[in-house]
Scaffold this motif. Structure first.
Motif, PDB file in Angstrom:
ATOM      1  N   VAL A 294      85.011   6.181  11.550  1.00  0.00           N
ATOM      2  CA  VAL A 294      83.549   6.223  11.496  1.00  0.00           C
ATOM      3  C   VAL A 294      83.008   7.495  12.129  1.00  0.00           C
ATOM      4  O   VAL A 294      81.866   7.877  11.874  1.00  0.00           O
ATOM      5  N   TYR A 295      83.819   8.176  12.934  1.00  0.00           N
ATOM      6  CA  TYR A 295      83.416   9.485  13.462  1.00  0.00           C
ATOM      7  C   TYR A 295      83.064  10.418  12.307  1.00  0.00           C
ATOM      8  O   TYR A 295      82.077  11.145  12.347  1.00  0.00           O
ATOM      9  N   VAL A 296      83.883  10.379  11.249  1.00  0.00           N
ATOM     10  CA  VAL A 296      83.635  11.212  10.082  1.00  0.00           C
ATOM     11  C   VAL A 296      82.438  10.695   9.293  1.00  0.00           C
ATOM     12  O   VAL A 296      81.579  11.461   8.853  1.00  0.00           O
ATOM     13  N   LEU A 297      82.365   9.383   9.121  1.00  0.00           N
ATOM     14  CA  LEU A 297      81.275   8.801   8.339  1.00  0.00           C
ATOM     15  C   LEU A 297      79.919   9.034   8.989  1.00  0.00           C
ATOM     16  O   LEU A 297      78.945   9.361   8.313  1.00  0.00           O
ATOM     17  N   CYS A 298      79.853   8.873  10.289  1.00  0.00           N
ATOM     18  CA  CYS A 298      78.560   8.905  10.984  1.00  0.00           C
ATOM     19  C   CYS A 298      77.939  10.290  11.022  1.00  0.00           C
ATOM     20  O   CYS A 298      76.725  10.425  11.054  1.00  0.00           O
ATOM     21  N   ILE A 299      78.771  11.335  11.061  1.00  0.00           N
ATOM     22  CA  ILE A 299      78.204  12.669  11.180  1.00  0.00           C
ATOM     23  C   ILE A 299      77.592  13.135   9.865  1.00  0.00           C
ATOM     24  O   ILE A 299      76.876  14.120   9.834  1.00  0.00           O
ATOM     25  N   ILE A 300      77.843  12.384   8.786  1.00  0.00           N
ATOM     26  CA  ILE A 300      77.271  12.765   7.494  1.00  0.00           C
ATOM     27  C   ILE A 300      75.816  12.323   7.409  1.00  0.00           C
ATOM     28  O   ILE A 300      74.967  13.049   6.923  1.00  0.00           O
ATOM     29  N   GLY A 301      75.527  11.122   7.894  1.00  0.00           N
ATOM     30  CA  GLY A 301      74.212  10.529   7.661  1.00  0.00           C
ATOM     31  C   GLY A 301      73.237  10.761   8.786  1.00  0.00           C
ATOM     32  O   GLY A 301      72.901   9.846   9.506  1.00  0.00           O
ATOM     33  N   THR A 302      72.731  11.982   8.941  1.00  0.00           N
ATOM     34  CA  THR A 302      71.782  12.266  10.000  1.00  0.00           C
ATOM     35  C   THR A 302      70.347  12.358   9.491  1.00  0.00           C
ATOM     36  O   THR A 302      69.475  12.871  10.157  1.00  0.00           O
ATOM     37  N   VAL A 303      70.100  11.874   8.271  1.00  0.00           N
ATOM     38  CA  VAL A 303      68.746  11.836   7.753  1.00  0.00           C
ATOM     39  C   VAL A 303      68.426  10.417   7.344  1.00  0.00           C
ATOM     40  O   VAL A 303      69.303   9.643   6.972  1.00  0.00           O
TER      41      VAL A 303
END
Length: 207
Positions: free
Chosen positions: A13-22
């Protein structure tokens, strides 16, 4: 073995979470059925990010609102720790270079370090609630989790204030702001999910 699997899920989820910052549009149609957290994520400020982060965990890990809140807080803590490590490396480099950005980054590092401590405390309090009877002490634990998590969110937001938007924003500042913004957003979501969990007990005692 279960703890190791949970750590691997956090790494994913470290990878997943950094994508969705909007903030998203409507994620509901893109998700598979049978995920217990999808409906809960709709009540957060950043539902698409919420679903991205939690989709890395198996359904067996998130079977009730308490587990959902605990996983969400764990995601926040994991992101805060990684951001702290990044800021620590940057601060050391800037200090050696005697760069003018050093004081600002140092202040931000302190805020995120505080967030790491506060989120750790929140998770400890939530775990104590697993065996605590529903009494005054139980609601004291609820209050503690809300206080610690809110403080962590405030500290991340304070760090963001150190990096106002502008035409002359450097690549480094933009990178720092993106990482800290992600911490603030996942922490906001975790707080909303905890409120959802705690609300059922407050409703029972206030008919």
């Amino acid at each position: 073995m279960a703890k190791f699997s949970f750590s691997l899920a956090l790494l994913f989820v470290y990878v997943l979470c950094i994508i969705g910052t909007v903030e998203p549009g409507n994620p509901r149609g893109r998700q598979s059925r049978g995920r217990p957290y999808i409906e809960a994520c709709q009540g957060t400020r950043f539902p698409d990010l919420c679903i991205r982060c939690l989709s890395g965990f198996p359904n067996s890990t998130i079977q009730n609102p308490q587990q959902l809140a605990q996983v969400a807080l764990s995601v926040s803590l994991y992101r805060a720790r990684h951001t702290r490590s990044f800021l620590l490396d940057v601060a050391k480099q800037l200090e050696r270079m005697k760069a003018r950005e050093y004081p600002t980054v140092k202040d931000c590092l302190q805020q995120i370090d505080d967030s790491v401590f506060q989120l750790s405390q929140s998770i400890r309090e939530l775990r104590r609630m697993e065996t605590a009877p529903v009494s005054d002490d139980f609601f004291w634990h609820i209050s503690n989790v809300e206080t610690w998590t809110s403080a962590a969110l405030t500290d991340a937001s304070t760090c963001l204030d150190e990096f106002p938007a502008g035409r002359n924003t450097s690549k480094l500042k933009a990178t720092i702001k993106g990482k800290v913004l992600n911490v603030a957003q996942v922490t906001s979501n975790a707080l909303a999910l905890f409120h959802r969990y705690a609300a059922k007990y407050q409703t029972k005692t206030n008919p």
